[in-house]
Motif scaffolding. Structure first.
Motif, short mmCIF file in Angstrom:
data_model
loop_
_atom_site.label_atom_id
_atom_site.label_comp_id
_atom_site.label_asym_id
_atom_site.label_seq_id
_atom_site.Cartn_x
_atom_site.Cartn_y
_atom_site.Cartn_z
N SER A 115 3.23 61.57 26.94
CA SER A 115 3.99 60.38 27.66
C SER A 115 5.52 60.74 27.90
O SER A 115 6.04 60.45 28.98
CB SER A 115 3.95 59.18 27.00
N LEU A 116 6.06 61.76 27.15
CA LEU A 116 7.51 62.11 27.17
C LEU A 116 7.31 63.42 27.99
O LEU A 116 8.64 63.93 28.17
CB LEU A 116 7.98 62.29 25.70
N ASN A 117 6.51 63.97 28.45
CA ASN A 117 6.31 65.15 29.05
C ASN A 117 7.21 66.50 28.49
O ASN A 117 8.23 66.90 29.05
CB ASN A 117 6.94 65.10 30.65
N LYS A 118 6.97 66.47 27.14
CA LYS A 118 7.71 67.56 26.46
C LYS A 118 7.08 68.93 26.62
O LYS A 118 7.92 69.92 26.46
CB LYS A 118 7.62 67.25 24.72
N GLY A 119 5.74 69.10 27.02
CA GLY A 119 5.23 70.52 27.11
C GLY A 119 4.02 70.32 26.76
O GLY A 119 3.28 69.44 26.59
N GLU A 138 4.22 71.43 17.38
CA GLU A 138 4.76 72.50 18.02
C GLU A 138 4.14 72.38 19.41
O GLU A 138 2.93 72.23 19.76
CB GLU A 138 4.23 73.84 17.27
N ILE A 139 5.33 72.79 20.19
CA ILE A 139 5.09 72.70 21.80
C ILE A 139 5.80 73.84 22.57
O ILE A 139 6.60 74.21 22.15
CB ILE A 139 5.59 71.28 22.44
N SER A 140 4.80 74.25 23.47
CA SER A 140 5.15 75.37 24.37
C SER A 140 5.82 74.89 25.63
O SER A 140 5.27 74.03 26.26
CB SER A 140 4.39 76.39 24.78
N ASP A 141 7.14 75.15 25.97
CA ASP A 141 7.52 74.62 27.40
C ASP A 141 8.52 75.76 28.07
O ASP A 141 9.28 76.25 27.31
CB ASP A 141 8.17 73.38 26.94
N LEU A 145 9.15 78.04 22.38
CA LEU A 145 8.13 77.22 21.57
C LEU A 145 9.01 76.44 20.81
O LEU A 145 10.21 76.78 20.12
CB LEU A 145 7.68 78.07 20.50
N LYS A 146 9.02 75.16 20.77
CA LYS A 146 9.64 73.86 20.01
C LYS A 146 8.92 73.48 19.21
O LYS A 146 7.67 73.10 19.08
CB LYS A 146 9.98 72.72 21.25
#
Length: 263
Positions: A115-119, A138-141, A145-146
Protein backbone atom coordinates in the motif's frame (compact mmCIF):
# COMPACT_ATOMS: atom_id res chain seq x y z
CA UNK A 1 43.61 -39.04 -46.17
CA UNK A 2 46.96 -38.07 -44.69
CA UNK A 3 48.04 -38.69 -41.12
CA UNK A 4 48.04 -34.93 -40.50
CA UNK A 5 44.41 -34.63 -41.66
CA UNK A 6 43.34 -37.51 -39.40
CA UNK A 7 45.17 -35.89 -36.51
CA UNK A 8 43.44 -32.53 -37.11
CA UNK A 9 40.00 -34.17 -37.33
CA UNK A 10 40.61 -35.97 -34.03
CA UNK A 11 41.78 -32.74 -32.41
CA UNK A 12 38.70 -30.80 -33.59
CA UNK A 13 36.40 -33.60 -32.39
CA UNK A 14 38.07 -33.54 -28.99
CA UNK A 15 37.71 -29.76 -28.73
CA UNK A 16 34.02 -29.95 -29.65
CA UNK A 17 33.46 -32.62 -27.00
CA UNK A 18 35.23 -30.51 -24.35
CA UNK A 19 33.21 -27.43 -25.36
CA UNK A 20 29.93 -29.36 -25.08
CA UNK A 21 30.96 -30.63 -21.63
CA UNK A 22 31.84 -27.11 -20.42
CA UNK A 23 28.50 -25.72 -21.67
CA UNK A 24 26.63 -28.53 -19.90
CA UNK A 25 28.52 -27.88 -16.65
CA UNK A 26 27.76 -24.14 -16.83
CA UNK A 27 24.05 -24.74 -17.42
CA UNK A 28 23.95 -27.34 -14.67
CA UNK A 29 25.58 -24.91 -12.21
CA UNK A 30 23.78 -21.69 -13.12
CA UNK A 31 20.27 -22.83 -13.94
CA UNK A 32 19.46 -25.80 -11.76
CA UNK A 33 15.75 -26.25 -11.38
CA UNK A 34 15.82 -29.14 -8.94
CA UNK A 35 15.57 -27.04 -5.78
CA UNK A 36 12.53 -27.76 -3.68
CA UNK A 37 9.96 -24.98 -3.50
CA UNK A 38 9.23 -22.88 -0.42
CA UNK A 39 5.84 -24.56 -0.11
CA UNK A 40 7.39 -28.04 -0.25
CA UNK A 41 9.99 -27.08 2.36
CA UNK A 42 7.33 -25.63 4.67
CA UNK A 43 5.11 -28.69 4.36
CA UNK A 44 8.02 -31.02 5.07
CA UNK A 45 9.07 -29.12 8.19
CA UNK A 46 5.52 -28.89 9.55
CA UNK A 47 4.96 -32.62 8.97
CA UNK A 48 8.25 -33.52 10.67
CA UNK A 49 8.13 -31.22 13.68
CA UNK A 50 4.58 -29.92 13.89
CA UNK A 51 3.94 -26.35 14.97
CA UNK A 52 3.76 -23.37 12.66
CA UNK A 53 6.39 -21.51 10.66
CA UNK A 54 6.79 -17.94 11.93
CA UNK A 55 9.37 -16.71 9.41
CA UNK A 56 11.03 -18.02 6.28
CA UNK A 57 14.10 -16.78 4.41
CA UNK A 58 16.39 -18.18 1.72
CA UNK A 59 20.06 -17.28 1.46
CA UNK A 60 22.01 -18.94 -1.31
CA UNK A 61 21.09 -22.64 -1.12
CA UNK A 62 19.88 -22.65 2.51
CA UNK A 63 16.36 -22.17 3.87
CA UNK A 64 16.25 -20.46 7.29
CA UNK A 65 13.04 -20.93 9.28
CA UNK A 66 11.70 -19.99 12.68
CA UNK A 67 9.15 -22.48 14.03
CA UNK A 68 6.72 -22.02 16.90
CA UNK A 69 5.88 -25.24 18.75
CA UNK A 70 4.40 -25.59 22.24
CA UNK A 71 5.03 -21.90 22.96
CA UNK A 72 8.72 -22.27 22.09
CA UNK A 73 10.70 -20.90 19.16
CA UNK A 74 13.10 -23.06 17.16
CA UNK A 75 15.55 -22.05 14.44
CA UNK A 76 15.93 -24.49 11.57
CA UNK A 77 18.20 -24.68 8.54
CA UNK A 78 17.38 -26.81 5.48
CA UNK A 79 19.33 -27.57 2.31
CA UNK A 80 17.28 -25.97 -0.49
CA UNK A 81 18.37 -28.57 -3.05
CA UNK A 82 18.03 -31.84 -1.13
CA UNK A 83 15.47 -30.89 1.53
CA UNK A 84 17.76 -32.28 4.24
CA UNK A 85 17.44 -30.55 7.62
CA UNK A 86 20.92 -29.32 8.51
CA UNK A 87 20.35 -27.85 11.95
CA UNK A 88 17.60 -27.36 14.51
CA UNK A 89 18.13 -25.50 17.74
CA UNK A 90 15.88 -24.14 20.44
CA UNK A 91 16.14 -20.39 20.96
CA UNK A 92 15.55 -20.76 24.70
CA UNK A 93 12.86 -18.14 24.46
CA UNK A 94 9.37 -18.94 25.63
CA UNK A 95 6.72 -17.24 23.55
CA UNK A 96 4.29 -14.87 25.18
CA UNK A 97 1.03 -16.15 23.72
CA UNK A 98 -0.80 -12.88 24.43
CA UNK A 99 1.88 -10.88 22.65
CA UNK A 100 2.05 -13.36 19.77
CA UNK A 101 -1.70 -13.17 19.26
CA UNK A 102 -1.42 -9.40 18.77
CA UNK A 103 1.36 -9.63 16.20
CA UNK A 104 0.56 -8.76 12.62
CA UNK A 105 0.90 -11.63 10.16
CA UNK A 106 3.33 -11.73 7.27
CA UNK A 107 0.40 -11.26 4.87
CA UNK A 108 -0.65 -8.11 6.75
CA UNK A 109 2.90 -6.74 6.59
CA UNK A 110 3.06 -7.57 2.87
CA UNK A 111 -0.22 -5.71 2.27
CA UNK A 112 1.04 -2.74 4.29
CA UNK A 113 4.27 -2.44 2.30
CA UNK A 114 2.38 -2.79 -0.98
CA UNK A 115 0.00 0.00 0.00
CA UNK A 116 2.99 2.31 0.54
CA UNK A 117 4.39 1.56 -2.94
CA UNK A 118 7.84 0.96 -1.52
CA UNK A 119 8.95 -1.43 -4.28
CA UNK A 120 9.14 -5.19 -4.88
CA UNK A 121 9.23 -7.32 -1.72
CA UNK A 122 12.17 -9.74 -1.69
CA UNK A 123 11.83 -11.22 1.82
CA UNK A 124 10.01 -10.75 5.13
CA UNK A 125 11.53 -12.06 8.37
CA UNK A 126 10.24 -11.87 11.93
CA UNK A 127 12.99 -11.09 14.45
CA UNK A 128 13.28 -10.42 18.16
CA UNK A 129 15.37 -7.29 18.79
CA UNK A 130 15.90 -6.19 22.39
CA UNK A 131 12.76 -8.08 23.48
CA UNK A 132 10.76 -6.35 20.75
CA UNK A 133 9.20 -8.26 17.87
CA UNK A 134 9.80 -6.63 14.50
CA UNK A 135 9.67 -7.56 10.84
CA UNK A 136 12.71 -7.09 8.61
CA UNK A 137 11.51 -6.47 5.07
CA UNK A 138 13.90 -6.37 2.12
CA UNK A 139 12.63 -4.49 -0.94
CA UNK A 140 14.12 -3.78 -4.35
CA UNK A 141 13.40 -0.36 -5.85
CA UNK A 142 15.21 1.46 -8.68
CA UNK A 143 17.99 -1.17 -8.69
CA UNK A 144 18.63 -0.61 -4.97
CA UNK A 145 17.92 -2.97 -2.08
CA UNK A 146 16.21 -1.40 0.92
CA UNK A 147 15.87 -2.80 4.42
CA UNK A 148 12.70 -1.70 6.21
CA UNK A 149 12.09 -2.44 9.90
CA UNK A 150 8.42 -2.68 10.85
CA UNK A 151 6.96 -2.92 14.36
CA UNK A 152 5.37 -6.38 14.50
CA UNK A 153 2.38 -5.27 16.60
CA UNK A 154 1.52 -1.80 15.36
CA UNK A 155 2.81 -1.99 11.78
CA UNK A 156 4.74 1.24 12.32
CA UNK A 157 7.80 1.63 10.09
CA UNK A 158 10.72 2.03 12.50
CA UNK A 159 13.52 2.55 10.01
CA UNK A 160 14.33 2.42 6.31
CA UNK A 161 17.83 2.05 4.91
CA UNK A 162 19.24 1.63 1.43
CA UNK A 163 21.97 -0.98 1.39
CA UNK A 164 25.35 0.09 0.02
CA UNK A 165 25.63 -0.29 -3.76
CA UNK A 166 29.23 0.68 -4.43
CA UNK A 167 32.49 -0.38 -2.85
CA UNK A 168 34.79 2.23 -1.33
CA UNK A 169 37.80 2.55 -3.60
CA UNK A 170 40.03 3.53 -0.69
CA UNK A 171 39.90 -0.07 0.52
CA UNK A 172 40.88 -1.55 -2.84
CA UNK A 173 41.92 0.63 -5.81
CA UNK A 174 41.26 -2.11 -8.40
CA UNK A 175 37.75 -2.96 -7.29
CA UNK A 176 35.09 -3.18 -10.02
CA UNK A 177 32.10 -0.85 -10.02
CA UNK A 178 28.47 -1.79 -9.47
CA UNK A 179 27.81 -1.00 -13.15
CA UNK A 180 30.43 -3.57 -14.16
CA UNK A 181 28.89 -6.10 -11.77
CA UNK A 182 25.50 -5.53 -13.42
CA UNK A 183 27.02 -6.09 -16.87
CA UNK A 184 28.56 -9.37 -15.70
CA UNK A 185 25.24 -10.58 -14.29
CA UNK A 186 23.36 -9.62 -17.47
CA UNK A 187 25.92 -11.53 -19.53
CA UNK A 188 24.85 -14.65 -17.62
CA UNK A 189 21.09 -14.05 -17.72
CA UNK A 190 19.24 -11.66 -20.00
CA UNK A 191 16.67 -9.52 -18.24
CA UNK A 192 16.33 -6.44 -16.07
CA UNK A 193 18.23 -5.57 -12.90
CA UNK A 194 16.15 -5.77 -9.71
CA UNK A 195 18.90 -4.57 -7.38
CA UNK A 196 22.64 -4.51 -6.75
CA UNK A 197 24.31 -4.34 -3.33
CA UNK A 198 27.90 -4.48 -2.16
CA UNK A 199 29.02 -6.63 0.77
CA UNK A 200 32.41 -6.36 2.42
CA UNK A 201 34.48 -9.49 3.03
CA UNK A 202 38.05 -10.38 3.92
CA UNK A 203 38.93 -11.29 0.32
CA UNK A 204 37.92 -8.00 -1.29
CA UNK A 205 34.13 -7.98 -1.04
CA UNK A 206 31.43 -9.02 -3.48
CA UNK A 207 28.30 -7.77 -5.19
CA UNK A 208 24.85 -9.35 -5.08
CA UNK A 209 22.97 -8.65 -8.30
CA UNK A 210 19.45 -9.89 -8.92
CA UNK A 211 18.34 -10.27 -12.53
CA UNK A 212 14.69 -10.69 -13.48
CA UNK A 213 14.75 -12.82 -16.63
CA UNK A 214 11.92 -13.76 -18.91
CA UNK A 215 11.38 -17.19 -17.36
CA UNK A 216 13.28 -17.04 -14.07
CA UNK A 217 15.02 -14.80 -11.55
CA UNK A 218 18.47 -15.31 -10.08
CA UNK A 219 20.84 -13.61 -7.64
CA UNK A 220 24.48 -13.52 -8.80
CA UNK A 221 27.31 -13.24 -6.28
CA UNK A 222 30.18 -11.51 -8.08
CA UNK A 223 33.67 -11.02 -6.65
CA UNK A 224 34.33 -7.28 -6.41
CA UNK A 225 38.00 -7.53 -7.43
CA UNK A 226 38.19 -10.29 -10.03
CA UNK A 227 34.63 -10.02 -11.38
CA UNK A 228 34.27 -13.80 -11.09
CA UNK A 229 30.77 -15.20 -10.59
CA UNK A 230 31.01 -16.94 -7.22
CA UNK A 231 27.47 -18.31 -7.04
CA UNK A 232 24.06 -18.15 -8.70
CA UNK A 233 20.93 -18.57 -6.60
CA UNK A 234 17.43 -18.85 -8.13
CA UNK A 235 15.09 -16.42 -6.39
CA UNK A 236 11.64 -17.68 -5.46
CA UNK A 237 11.00 -15.14 -2.69
CA UNK A 238 10.21 -11.98 -4.65
CA UNK A 239 6.65 -10.78 -4.51
CA UNK A 240 4.71 -12.25 -7.43
CA UNK A 241 1.19 -11.91 -6.08
CA UNK A 242 0.20 -9.67 -8.99
CA UNK A 243 1.09 -12.34 -11.52
CA UNK A 244 -0.79 -14.93 -9.48
CA UNK A 245 -3.86 -12.72 -9.48
CA UNK A 246 -3.56 -12.30 -13.23
CA UNK A 247 -3.40 -16.06 -13.65
CA UNK A 248 -6.49 -16.45 -11.48
CA UNK A 249 -8.36 -13.86 -13.54
CA UNK A 250 -7.37 -15.62 -16.74
CA UNK A 251 -8.58 -18.96 -15.41
CA UNK A 252 -11.84 -17.36 -14.30
CA UNK A 253 -12.37 -15.86 -17.75
CA UNK A 254 -11.72 -19.24 -19.37
CA UNK A 255 -14.32 -20.83 -17.11
CA UNK A 256 -16.84 -18.14 -18.02
CA UNK A 257 -16.15 -18.68 -21.71
CA UNK A 258 -16.73 -22.42 -21.32
CA UNK A 259 -20.02 -21.77 -19.52
CA UNK A 260 -21.12 -19.44 -22.34
CA UNK A 261 -20.31 -22.12 -24.90
CA UNK A 262 -22.36 -24.66 -22.98
CA UNK A 263 -25.31 -22.26 -22.97
Amino acid sequence: MTTYTKWMISLVSLMLAITALVIWLIQDRFFKSDEISIQEASQKVESLYGGTIESFEQKNAIFYMAIKRNNQLYNLQMDAETGVVLKVNKTGEEIDTEQTASLKTIDEIRALIKSLNKGTIQSITLQNQDDKQQYIVEISDNQALKTIVVHAQTGEILSEKIQEQNATESNNPVIITSEKAKQIALSQLRGSIEYVVYKESSDGGYYLVEVDGEDNEAVFQIHAVSGKVLSVTPNYDSDDDDSDESDDDAEENEDNDENDDDD
